[in-house]
Each structure stands twice: as structure tokens, then as C-alpha cells.
Design a protein around this motif. Structure first.
Motif, PDB file in Angstrom:
ATOM      1  N   THR A 126      13.097   1.104  -2.155  1.00 50.06           N
ATOM      2  CA  THR A 126      12.038   0.167  -2.518  1.00 50.06           C
ATOM      3  C   THR A 126      10.685   0.759  -2.180  1.00 50.06           C
ATOM      4  OG1 THR A 126      13.574  -1.620  -1.954  1.00 50.06           O
ATOM      5  CG2 THR A 126      11.269  -2.231  -2.278  1.00 50.06           C
ATOM      6  N   GLY A 127       9.795   0.798  -3.189  1.00 47.76           N
ATOM      7  CA  GLY A 127       8.471   1.374  -3.004  1.00 47.76           C
ATOM      8  C   GLY A 127       7.374   0.341  -3.205  1.00 47.76           C
ATOM      9  N   GLY A 128       6.176   0.710  -2.788  1.00 47.99           N
ATOM     10  CA  GLY A 128       5.017  -0.157  -2.961  1.00 47.99           C
ATOM     11  C   GLY A 128       3.815   0.631  -3.443  1.00 47.99           C
ATOM     12  N   HIS A 129       2.876  -0.078  -4.032  1.00 52.47           N
ATOM     13  CA  HIS A 129       1.631   0.506  -4.541  1.00 52.47           C
ATOM     14  C   HIS A 129       0.491  -0.368  -4.066  1.00 52.47           C
ATOM     15  CE1 HIS A 129      -1.642   0.863  -7.474  1.00 52.47           C
ATOM     16  NE2 HIS A 129      -1.173   2.061  -7.798  1.00 52.47           N
ATOM     17  N   THR A 174      10.527   2.102   1.501  1.00 49.90           N
ATOM     18  CA  THR A 174      10.847   3.520   1.651  1.00 49.90           C
ATOM     19  C   THR A 174       9.643   4.365   1.288  1.00 49.90           C
ATOM     20  OG1 THR A 174      13.158   3.093   1.074  1.00 49.90           O
ATOM     21  CG2 THR A 174      12.396   5.370   0.913  1.00 49.90           C
ATOM     22  N   THR A 175       8.963   4.013   0.176  1.00 50.60           N
ATOM     23  CA  THR A 175       7.838   4.814  -0.311  1.00 50.60           C
ATOM     24  C   THR A 175       6.601   3.950  -0.480  1.00 50.60           C
ATOM     25  OG1 THR A 175       8.294   4.443  -2.674  1.00 50.60           O
ATOM     26  CG2 THR A 175       9.432   6.293  -1.617  1.00 50.60           C
ATOM     27  N   LEU A 176       5.444   4.621  -0.457  1.00 47.13           N
ATOM     28  CA  LEU A 176       4.183   3.921  -0.651  1.00 47.13           C
ATOM     29  C   LEU A 176       3.211   4.834  -1.400  1.00 47.13           C
ATOM     30  CD1 LEU A 176       2.604   1.286   0.048  1.00 47.13           C
ATOM     31  CD2 LEU A 176       1.711   2.507   2.046  1.00 47.13           C
ATOM     32  N   LYS A 177       2.518   4.258  -2.391  1.00 45.05           N
ATOM     33  CA  LYS A 177       1.445   4.953  -3.102  1.00 45.05           C
ATOM     34  C   LYS A 177       0.127   4.309  -2.710  1.00 45.05           C
ATOM     35  CE  LYS A 177       3.524   6.126  -7.571  1.00 45.05           C
ATOM     36  NZ  LYS A 177       3.574   5.626  -8.962  1.00 45.05           N
ATOM     37  N   LEU A 178      -0.852   5.134  -2.351  1.00 46.25           N
ATOM     38  CA  LEU A 178      -2.210   4.665  -2.115  1.00 46.25           C
ATOM     39  C   LEU A 178      -3.078   5.153  -3.276  1.00 46.25           C
ATOM     40  CD1 LEU A 178      -2.649   5.800   1.616  1.00 46.25           C
ATOM     41  CD2 LEU A 178      -1.566   3.723   0.772  1.00 46.25           C
ATOM     42  N   HIS A 179      -3.896   4.253  -3.809  1.00 40.18           N
ATOM     43  CA  HIS A 179      -4.843   4.649  -4.848  1.00 40.18           C
ATOM     44  C   HIS A 179      -6.220   4.115  -4.509  1.00 40.18           C
ATOM     45  CE1 HIS A 179      -1.820   5.253  -8.428  1.00 40.18           C
ATOM     46  NE2 HIS A 179      -1.663   6.115  -7.454  1.00 40.18           N
ATOM     47  N   GLN A 180      -7.226   4.898  -4.827  1.00 41.10           N
ATOM     48  CA  GLN A 180      -8.597   4.408  -4.692  1.00 41.10           C
ATOM     49  C   GLN A 180      -8.910   3.410  -5.798  1.00 41.10           C
ATOM     50  OE1 GLN A 180      -7.731   6.987  -6.399  1.00 41.10           O
ATOM     51  NE2 GLN A 180      -9.371   7.953  -7.579  1.00 41.10           N
ATOM     52  N   LEU A 181      -9.801   2.462  -5.532  1.00 39.11           N
ATOM     53  CA  LEU A 181     -10.269   1.595  -6.602  1.00 39.11           C
ATOM     54  C   LEU A 181     -11.057   2.423  -7.607  1.00 39.11           C
ATOM     55  CD1 LEU A 181     -10.711  -1.246  -7.827  1.00 39.11           C
ATOM     56  CD2 LEU A 181     -12.857  -1.323  -6.544  1.00 39.11           C
ATOM     57  N   GLN A 182     -10.721   2.257  -8.881  1.00 38.22           N
ATOM     58  CA  GLN A 182     -11.469   2.902  -9.959  1.00 38.22           C
ATOM     59  C   GLN A 182     -11.970   1.826 -10.913  1.00 38.22           C
ATOM     60  OE1 GLN A 182      -9.570   6.998 -11.153  1.00 38.22           O
ATOM     61  NE2 GLN A 182      -7.936   5.541 -10.822  1.00 38.22           N
TER      62      GLN A 182
END
Length: 305
Positions: free
Chosen positions: A180-183, A209-217
Motif C-alpha cells: 500500500t502506497g501513498g501520495h 509501504t511506499t510514499l511519493k512526495l511532490h511539490q505543489l505545481q
């Protein structure tokens, strides 16, 4: 010892070859677009920002995968692929249609697993029953768009779900033995540096288990771009070095075993309003690693059980 758990190392636990995601647009929509929970979708969203040229809805899942495979196989003939159901909400349809599209993807030569992007409020138990069985015969990662742990923020960006929905979906999915991942998006309007960093401790409580980090665009044609035009004072758009330090502050608070898939997103230049750092993902990652060495920082350094 690496400063954080990276995704490519994680994949090597499951595959003894190079594996590449192929993004798909399977023709789904979202409940905050079709009127079930709202209209207009998330205020920041323009799906063109992450759909490669081969991801056209008039093409079948199989056709998109075949084109994606051709694109990558010229350079890496031995490569295997994960079918990445990315655009919109990929669990938001009738169960039989979902099963057909997932199975179609797995029938393509070289496809060794699925990554399914979805929302926390779109995971019925009947689908989880199927995914639990599917997980026994192929690699499967379900990735939830969490975006923020703050309900005020979620309302402001028109997500149409709460953080409690995230907690429920992540726990139910992980309980089935499914990866299970998250964003999450760092820098959403109204959230301070401390607000953002405090997310890490809350997310660390979940069986992610996983995580994605993104900057606000800010993307052309979105409601958020219009809001920025009207009230720029309500937004804080990070300079690159400032964002790198924010990412590191965040990562230091994260549970040490969580896998970090990425730190930034890259939108097409013709759609991007700001911030435009002019860096490729790998260049940004190298700068994060360098700054972590300078700060003697590592994942979980400040994590508290």
C-alpha cells in the motif's frame, strides 16, 4: 548506509531484472468530477501533466502498454514492466470492468505486475476481495492519493474525502497483505512548513509501504491557477533549495522503513506556471542526497514511536 529507502532498491526485492512503470489512462473518471461528490475535480489537477503521448483514452489498455513497451525496449530489450493505472481514479467503476482491464494489462508480454492509483474513498470490500486474490499471483501495489492529512486543506482543494477515509482505506488494504502506497503534495495553500512536516509523523502511523512526495505545481487551466491569479498572497511557492530542506525535514520525521519513491513531479513546460526549477527528477534527487550529507540527515532521524 543509504540516507533513505529508495524505490529501485525496494523493487529489487521482488525482481531480478530492470523494471519500468508504463503509465496508463484506462478511461476512468473521479467522484469529484462526475457529480457523485462534486464537480470540477481537484483544484490543482490537469491530468495532461502526467500522461505520456501513448496514454490516449481512445487506445485500449493493451495498446497503450504495447506502445509503452516499444518505447522502452529499444534501449533495454530485457526490461520488464509494471502496468501503472495512473490517470484519474482507477478503482472507480463496476467490478467486472475493473477486473477486465487489470487482467488485460497482465496479459501483455513483459508485464509483471500492476500499480493502481486511486482515492481513499473508492475501495469497496468486493474489489479488495479480488485484489487480495490477484496479489497472490502477481506483484501489486495500490497507491492512494492522500495529498494532505489536514481536512481543511482537503476541502479547499475539492478532494471530496477526509483524512479519516485515508486511514480506513490504507488499513483495510494493508490488512489484506497488499502493498500500500501513498501520495502527498507538499506546499498546498494554507499549510505552513511546520504543518507539512507534522504530516510525516501522522503518515508514519499508517501501514504504508511506499510514499511519493511532490511539490505543489501551478498548472495552466486549473482552478488553483485561477485562485493564484486572484490571491497570490495565499500561496507559498518554494524555491528549490528551500524545498530541498523541507523534504529533508519531512524525511527525518518519517518511519525508517517506509520506501520513498520520489520527491518531485515534473509537469510539461507548456503547462507549468510555477515553480519552474529547470531540474530533472534525478538531478533534484542528487541535490537532496548531497544536502542530506551536509546536514548529516537520514530517514527517521527524528522519528518517535
Amino acid at each position: 548506509m543509504p540516507a533513505y529507502n529508495d524505490f529501485s532498491t525496494f523493487l529489487r526485492k521482488y525482481f531480478d531484472c530492470k523494471v519500468q512503470k508504463i503509465s496508463l489512462n484506462a478511461g476512468f473518471t473521479c467522484p469529484n468530477r462526475d457529480g457523485v461528490k462534486g464537480k470540477g475535480g481537484c483544484t490543482y489537477c490537469n491530468n495532461q501533466t502526467f500522461n505520456p503521448e501513448y496514454c490516449k483514452t481512445e487506445k485500449s489498455v493493451k495498446e497503450q502498454l504495447e506502445e509503452g513497451r516499444l518505447f522502452f525496449s529499444r534501449k533495454y530489450p530485457e526490461m520488464k514492466y509494471l502496468a501503472y493505472f495512473q490517470a484519474y481514479t482507477n478503482t472507480y467503476s463496476e467490478l467486472e470492468e475493473l477486473k477486465r482491464k487489470y487482467e488485460d494489462a497482465l496479459s501483455v508480454d513483459g508485464v509483471v505486475g500492476l500499480v493502481i492509483g486511486t482515492r481513499p474513498d473508492c475501495m469497496p470490500d468486493a474489489l479488495l476481495d479480488y485484489l487480495e486474490e490477484l496479489n497472490k499471483r502477481t506483484f501489486l501495489l495500490v497507491e492512494y492519493g492522500i495529498e494532505s492529512t489536514n481536512d481543511d486543506t482537503l476541502r479547499r482543494i475539492n478532494r471530496g474525502h477526509t483524512y479519516a477515509d485515508t486511514v480506513d482505506a490504507v488499513k483495510r488494504t494493508a490488512a489484506r497483505g497488499i502493498l500500500t502506497g501513498g501520495h502527498v503534495i507538499l506546499g498546498l495553500p494554507g499549510e505552513t512548513h511546520d504543518d507539512i512536516v507534522s504530516q510525516a509523523a501522522r503518515l508514519s502511523e499508517l501501514p504504508l509501504t511506499t510514499l511519493k512526495l511532490h511539490q505543489l505545481q501551478l498548472i495552466r487551466g486549473t482552478k488553483m491557477a485561477h485562485e493564484f491569479e486572484q490571491h497570490p498572497e495565499e500561496f507559498h511557492l518554494y524555491e528549490v533549495d528551500e524545498y530541498i530542506d523541507l523534504v529533508i525535514d519531512y524525511v527525518e520525521q518519517l518511519r525508517p522503513d517506509m520506501v520513498l519513491e520520489r520527491f518531485v513531479s515534473q509537469s510539461p513546460k507548456e503547462l507549468l506556471i510555477a515553480p519552474d526549477w529547470g531540474l530533472k527528477n534525478y538531478e533534484f534527487t542528487e541535490r537532496v542526497k548531497k544536502r542530506m550529507r551536509e546536514r548529516d540527515a537520514y530517514q527517521g532521524k527524528l522519528y518517535v514511536l
